[in-house]
Motif scaffolding. Structure first.
Motif, PDB file in Angstrom:
ATOM      1  N   LEU A  20      46.343  39.410  38.180  1.00 14.19           N
ATOM      2  CA  LEU A  20      45.077  39.941  37.673  1.00 14.19           C
ATOM      3  C   LEU A  20      44.655  39.122  36.459  1.00 14.19           C
ATOM      4  O   LEU A  20      45.036  39.424  35.336  1.00 14.19           O
ATOM      5  N   ARG A  21      43.878  38.099  36.683  1.00  7.87           N
ATOM      6  CA  ARG A  21      43.545  37.145  35.637  1.00  7.87           C
ATOM      7  C   ARG A  21      42.604  37.725  34.579  1.00  7.87           C
ATOM      8  O   ARG A  21      42.569  37.241  33.460  1.00  7.87           O
ATOM      9  N   LEU A  22      41.859  38.749  34.900  1.00 10.81           N
ATOM     10  CA  LEU A  22      40.904  39.295  33.947  1.00 10.81           C
ATOM     11  C   LEU A  22      41.534  40.279  32.969  1.00 10.81           C
ATOM     12  O   LEU A  22      40.927  40.645  31.977  1.00 10.81           O
ATOM     13  N   GLY A  48      46.174  35.340  43.127  1.00 15.48           N
ATOM     14  CA  GLY A  48      45.313  36.263  42.393  1.00 15.48           C
ATOM     15  C   GLY A  48      43.850  35.875  42.503  1.00 15.48           C
ATOM     16  O   GLY A  48      42.980  36.725  42.710  1.00 15.48           O
ATOM     17  N   TRP A  49      43.576  34.585  42.370  1.00 18.37           N
ATOM     18  CA  TRP A  49      42.194  34.119  42.525  1.00 18.37           C
ATOM     19  C   TRP A  49      41.704  34.323  43.958  1.00 18.37           C
ATOM     20  O   TRP A  49      40.549  34.692  44.177  1.00 18.37           O
ATOM     21  N   LEU A  51      42.761  36.664  46.009  1.00 16.44           N
ATOM     22  CA  LEU A  51      42.545  38.103  46.134  1.00 16.44           C
ATOM     23  C   LEU A  51      41.215  38.518  45.502  1.00 16.44           C
ATOM     24  O   LEU A  51      40.445  39.271  46.100  1.00 16.44           O
ATOM     25  N   ALA A  52      40.931  38.013  44.317  1.00 18.87           N
ATOM     26  CA  ALA A  52      39.674  38.355  43.636  1.00 18.87           C
ATOM     27  C   ALA A  52      38.465  37.871  44.433  1.00 18.87           C
ATOM     28  O   ALA A  52      37.462  38.584  44.567  1.00 18.87           O
ATOM     29  N   THR A  53      38.559  36.668  44.992  1.00 21.05           N
ATOM     30  CA  THR A  53      37.463  36.118  45.787  1.00 21.05           C
ATOM     31  C   THR A  53      37.251  36.938  47.058  1.00 21.05           C
ATOM     32  O   THR A  53      36.116  37.225  47.442  1.00 21.05           O
ATOM     33  N   VAL A  55      38.070  40.124  47.556  1.00 24.77           N
ATOM     34  CA  VAL A  55      37.517  41.434  47.203  1.00 24.77           C
ATOM     35  C   VAL A  55      36.029  41.307  46.876  1.00 24.77           C
ATOM     36  O   VAL A  55      35.211  42.138  47.308  1.00 24.77           O
ATOM     37  N   ALA A  56      35.643  40.264  46.137  1.00 23.52           N
ATOM     38  CA  ALA A  56      34.233  40.069  45.797  1.00 23.52           C
ATOM     39  C   ALA A  56      33.393  39.820  47.046  1.00 23.52           C
ATOM     40  O   ALA A  56      32.294  40.364  47.190  1.00 23.52           O
TER      41      ALA A  56
END
Length: 66
Positions: A20-22, A48-49, A51-53, A55-56
């Motif tokens: 979770l980079r944020l 993580g990146w 996963l974030a991409t 989800v977005a």
């Protein structure tokens, strides 16, 4: 911690800190990986990146009006 000591190492929190980079949970700052574990940390950051991409992209698809 305010006394200058590193927090106790917690593997699950450290993994979440890399994924979770944020969110800064303080583990990555206190415990720098070396050798093979450094490559594992880089892989976790990449996942993580990804996963974030994902989800977005999924959220934008769900929220898009048709």
């Amino acid at each position: 911690m305010g006394d200058g000591k590193a927090p106790p190492f917690q593997p699950a929190i450290y993994t979440l800190d890399l994924l979770l980079r944020l969110v800064d949970l303080g583990q990555e700052r206190s415990y720098a990986p070396t050798g093979l574990t450094q490559w594992a940390a880089v892989a976790l950051i990449g996942m993580g990146w990804l996963l974030a991409t994902t989800v977005a992209a999924g959220a934008s698809r769900v929220l898009r009006r048709t």
